[in-house]
Scaffold this active site. Structure first.
Site, PDB file in Angstrom:
ATOM      1  N   THR A 220       0.820  -1.207   0.000  1.00 40.81           N
ATOM      2  CA  THR A 220       0.000   0.000   0.000  1.00 40.81           C
ATOM      3  C   THR A 220       0.857   1.261   0.000  1.00 40.81           C
ATOM      4  O   THR A 220       1.868   1.320   0.686  1.00 40.81           O
ATOM      5  CB  THR A 220      -0.876   0.014   1.272  1.00 40.81           C
ATOM      6  N   ARG A 248     -12.592  -8.966  -1.728  1.00 41.62           N
ATOM      7  CA  ARG A 248     -11.817  -8.809  -0.493  1.00 41.62           C
ATOM      8  C   ARG A 248     -11.403  -7.349  -0.316  1.00 41.62           C
ATOM      9  O   ARG A 248     -10.986  -6.677  -1.256  1.00 41.62           O
ATOM     10  CB  ARG A 248     -10.583  -9.702  -0.535  1.00 41.62           C
ATOM     11  N   VAL A 249     -11.547  -6.842   0.897  1.00 43.04           N
ATOM     12  CA  VAL A 249     -11.124  -5.484   1.233  1.00 43.04           C
ATOM     13  C   VAL A 249     -10.240  -5.552   2.467  1.00 43.04           C
ATOM     14  O   VAL A 249     -10.593  -6.207   3.451  1.00 43.04           O
ATOM     15  CB  VAL A 249     -12.328  -4.562   1.511  1.00 43.04           C
ATOM     16  N   GLY A 250      -9.104  -4.909   2.415  1.00 42.19           N
ATOM     17  CA  GLY A 250      -8.193  -4.885   3.548  1.00 42.19           C
ATOM     18  C   GLY A 250      -8.349  -3.629   4.373  1.00 42.19           C
ATOM     19  O   GLY A 250      -9.380  -2.958   4.346  1.00 42.19           O
ATOM     20  N   ASP A 251      -7.307  -3.271   5.089  1.00 48.55           N
ATOM     21  CA  ASP A 251      -7.363  -2.122   5.995  1.00 48.55           C
ATOM     22  C   ASP A 251      -7.264  -0.781   5.272  1.00 48.55           C
ATOM     23  O   ASP A 251      -7.759   0.240   5.765  1.00 48.55           O
ATOM     24  CB  ASP A 251      -6.214  -2.196   6.999  1.00 48.55           C
ATOM     25  N   THR A 271       0.410  -0.141   6.835  1.00 48.59           N
ATOM     26  CA  THR A 271       0.663  -0.945   5.644  1.00 48.59           C
ATOM     27  C   THR A 271       1.062  -2.350   6.061  1.00 48.59           C
ATOM     28  O   THR A 271       1.592  -2.555   7.144  1.00 48.59           O
ATOM     29  CB  THR A 271       1.782  -0.302   4.783  1.00 48.59           C
ATOM     30  N   GLY A 272       0.776  -3.319   5.204  1.00 48.25           N
ATOM     31  CA  GLY A 272       1.122  -4.699   5.531  1.00 48.25           C
ATOM     32  C   GLY A 272      -0.099  -5.597   5.579  1.00 48.25           C
ATOM     33  O   GLY A 272      -1.022  -5.453   4.768  1.00 48.25           O
ATOM     34  N   GLY A 274      -3.361  -6.532   6.136  1.00 47.82           N
ATOM     35  CA  GLY A 274      -4.596  -5.813   6.434  1.00 47.82           C
ATOM     36  C   GLY A 274      -5.506  -6.523   7.406  1.00 47.82           C
ATOM     37  O   GLY A 274      -6.109  -5.900   8.286  1.00 47.82           O
TER      38      GLY A 274
END
Length: 383
Positions: A220, A248-251, A271-272, A274
């Site tokens: 990110t 899919r959705v991350g942070d 970052t990383g 999520g």
């Protein structure tokens, strides 16, 4: 003394302090920009250009937002330095590009986000449009894409690069061959193995091995900006987990997890992994640690410490399972306080390297101090 004069004298002690209530936002500061990863230099340099070319007079919060948007756009349209943001990012398991992005204004604490956006490279620009033009704050999937077209200036464009398509096709072939071997009672490499249950129709993304230093840079882009008047803004953009399950959705686009900004305290981006970052709303947690009086680097260390405690507790507990995209917990957080001080921390270290490095690189630019520079943060943080 006339009655009107007596009234004026009585009011003056009240009026003068009230006029000073806005001094923190009008006091001159030095503009600052900071971004995640080495390729964040592209974003920082573009943000610096926007900040440096602005009028020296009192600037509205939009200047910091302009710098964030322009900086992130620079990375979204790049296909050389990175491959997890905008054009050149990796698609989901079906070969479709789905982008996530968010932007937040620290002055008004307003925000906008898009998730699983298709057909638009400059995802953060759509996120800003959501913040400023929509009655909603977060739009996803088809709704986000439709909104972008309705706003104008976001014609449908190809987001999947030829290189990313080739990478996906190779991965798809390998996954299908591995699934066939499992169904035939063989190991993923075709060797004899104990029979297993038939694979599901949907292919799941496997954890990523980033141990090699030769692995191209990715992840990110998170960008923090403070203009000369103290207005803070934060932005993120990513194509997410490589070959992820569709939807899919991350942070990254989630306010509080991937980013947070508050002029009265500071701002942060994460970052990383999520799935792990979302367990503790890491960016909000770090900003709140700064609210308690901790400097940025120490606040980031506190946030990473808390994350490790939570993740380790989950994994050690009954039914615990790993949910991150990397084999080992791989998370970093970058913060800037209202004075423009920058700090970071990560889970990386001598026993947990990422792309052959035991630390998380980030880029900083400060007005009047020349070109942007790179710093690093490991599990002991940075000053």
């Amino acid at each position: 003394m006339p009655r009107s004069s007596r009234i004026l004298i009585l009011l003056l002690p009240i009026l003068i302090p009230m006029s000073h209530a806005y001094s923190p936002t009008t006091a001159p500061k030095r503009a600052v920009a900071a971004a995640t990863w080495h390729f964040g230099k592209l974003a920082v340099e573009e943000a610096a250009r926007v900040l440096s070319s602005s009028s020296p007079s009192l600037s509205p919060p939009s200047l910091a937002l302009d710098a964030v948007e322009a900086g992130v756009n620079r990375v979204e349209t790049d296909n050389q330095e990175q491959y997890y943001v905008g054009y050149g990012g990796f698609p989901n398991s079906e070969g479709d590009m789905e982008l996530d992005a968010a932007i937040m204004c620290g002055t008004k604490r307003t925000y906008g986000a898009v998730c699983a956006l298709q057909g638009t490279i400059k995802a953060i620009s759509v996120a800003r449009r959501v913040m400023e033009k929509s009655v909603h704050s977060v739009l996803v999937g088809k709704g986000a894409s439709t909104f972008a077209r309705e706003q104008g200036g976001f014609e449908w464009e190809e987001v999947l690069s030829p290189e990313a398509r080739e990478g996906w096709m190779k991965w798809k072939e390998e996954e299908e061959e591995a699934a066939k071997n499992r169904l035939d009672g063989k190991g993923d490499d075709g060797s004899a193995a104990m029979p297993t249950a038939a694979p599901t129709a949907a292919v799941s993304a496997a954890p990523i091995d980033d141990s090699s230093q030769d692995t191209p840079q990715h992840d990110t882009i998170g960008l923090l900006v403070m203009d000369a008047q103290g207005h803070l803004a934060a932005g993120t953009s990513t194509s997410g987990w490589r070959f992820k399950h569709p939807g899919r959705v991350g942070d990254s686009p989630l306010v509080g997890s991937g980013l947070y900004a508050d002029n009265s305290v500071g701002a942060a981006v994460a970052t990383g992994d999520g799935e792990e970052i979302m367990r503790v709303c890491l960016s909000f947690l770090v900003v709140e640690k700064m609210r308690e009086g901790l400097p940025p680097a120490v606040a980031c260390q506190a946030g990473i410490k808390r994350l490790k405690e939570v993740v380790e507790g989950v994994r050690e507990g009954e039914g615990g399972r790993k949910t991150g995209m990397h084999e080992a917990l791989t998370v970093a957080v970058l913060a800037m306080d209202k004075e423009g001080r920058v700090g970071a921390a990560s889970t990386l270290g001598e026993n947990n390297e990422h792309r052959g490095r035991p630390a998380f690189p980030f880029v900083v630019w400060r007005e009047g101090e020349g070109a942007a520079w790179v710093e690093e943060a490991n599990d002991e943080g940075t000053d």
